[in-house]
Design a protein around this motif. Structure first.
Motif, mmCIF file in Angstrom:
data_model
loop_
_atom_site.group_PDB
_atom_site.id
_atom_site.type_symbol
_atom_site.label_atom_id
_atom_site.label_comp_id
_atom_site.label_asym_id
_atom_site.label_seq_id
_atom_site.Cartn_x
_atom_site.Cartn_y
_atom_site.Cartn_z
ATOM 1 N N HIS A 62 41.991 36.706 54.294
ATOM 2 C CA HIS A 62 41.697 35.500 53.520
ATOM 3 C C HIS A 62 40.527 34.721 54.119
ATOM 4 C CE1 HIS A 62 46.200 35.612 52.310
ATOM 5 N NE2 HIS A 62 45.460 36.137 51.339
ATOM 6 N N SER A 68 35.959 36.840 50.939
ATOM 7 C CA SER A 68 37.304 36.386 50.572
ATOM 8 C C SER A 68 37.249 35.399 49.416
ATOM 9 C CB SER A 68 37.998 35.753 51.781
ATOM 10 O OG SER A 68 38.271 36.712 52.767
ATOM 11 N N LEU A 72 39.096 36.156 45.889
ATOM 12 C CA LEU A 72 40.138 35.248 45.411
ATOM 13 C C LEU A 72 39.663 34.385 44.240
ATOM 14 C CD1 LEU A 72 41.462 34.069 48.903
ATOM 15 C CD2 LEU A 72 42.621 35.613 47.299
ATOM 16 N N ALA A 77 45.200 31.994 47.624
ATOM 17 C CA ALA A 77 45.989 33.173 47.248
ATOM 18 C C ALA A 77 47.437 32.821 46.964
ATOM 19 C CB ALA A 77 45.922 34.211 48.360
#
Length: 258
Positions: A62, A68, A72, A77
């Motif tokens: 993440h 990331s 996302l 998330a």
């Protein structure tokens, strides 16, 4: 481009992205640390990375800079709270600054000082823009770092240590005098003490001769912002606006030209 030539750029670009990610941490955590005062258990490293909205601990994947955020789609998330575009923008910007420093630095220590300068300036500009705050834990190391740079690497600077010391003292005193002149007339603050320290830090890096140029450019940019805000949003001209971001931007521009 030859593969052997491209490899250093790739590694330095990744390094710059990681530094930009750390600057994002600094931008978020230092104002929170200032608010919490001397409370324990919260600093730049503790607690670990987590969502600022749902507090869920983030995994390693993440936290991959830029990637990331794209994977996302700009959302947490776990709680799907939006993650601002500022995060990847700062990471990409600092990647570019890292490559720029590497291009012109004469030795690794010089590059380390320049990265410290750019990172501190960037963090201070964003923090002041968001919170009207210029923390001492950033402005004071920036000031001493500038003086140390001129002491250790005099051949890499267009100004000498004496000019840097005069720049630090002159930058602070000039805005200090303006502060008290404004106070004597209006009986209210027109500047913050953090602005004094930031200009002192810029004077330590750029020398006393750069102070008028930095102040002129910063003042013009701040004035333009106030006028545009009045024209397009109806914001009153008397409302307070942060001066630190414009000082930082002007100082960075003068450094870049030098």
């Amino acid at each position: 481009m030859d593969v052997e030539v491209a490899i250093p750029y790739i590694f330095l670009g990744l390094f710059g992205l990681c530094l930009g990610s750390f600057i994002n941490v600094v931008i978020w955590r230092i104002p929170a640390m200032e608010t919490r005062g001397s409370s324990h258990g919260f600093n730049l490293l503790v607690p670990g990375s987590h969502c600022t909205h749902c507090r869920h601990k983030l995994s390693l994947w993440h936290n991959i800079p830029v990637i990331s955020w794209l994977m996302l789609r700009g959302r947490c998330a776990f709680c799907r709270q939006a993650i601002g575009w500022r995060y990847p923008a700062i990471e990409l910007l600092f990647m570019a600054l890292t490559l720029l420093c590497w291009r012109y630095a004469t030795e690794p220590l010089c590059m380390a000082f320049w990265l410290f300068f750019c990172g501190s300036i960037l963090a201070l500009a964003v923090i002041d823009f968001q919170h009207m705050l210029l923390p001492d834990m950033l402005t004071l190391p920036l000031l001493w770092g500038g003086l140390l740079f001129h002491l250790l690497l005099p051949d890499d600077s267009p100004v000498n240590l004496e000019e840097a010391v005069l720049g630090a003292a002159g930058g602070y005193l000039f805005l200090w005098i303006i502060y008290w002149l404004y106070w004597s007339v209006r009986r209210r603050e027109g500047l913050g003490y953090g602005d004094f320290k930031l200009l002192a830090a810029l004077g330590a890096w750029l020398g006393w001769r750069a102070i008028p140029e930095v102040l002129l450019v910063a003042s013009l940019m701040a004035l333009a912002l106030v006028v545009l805000a009045k024209l397009f949003s109806g914001k009153a001209l008397g409302e307070a606006v942060p001066f630190g971001p414009w000082l930082a931007l002007a100082g960075w521009g003068v450094w870049l030209m030098g």
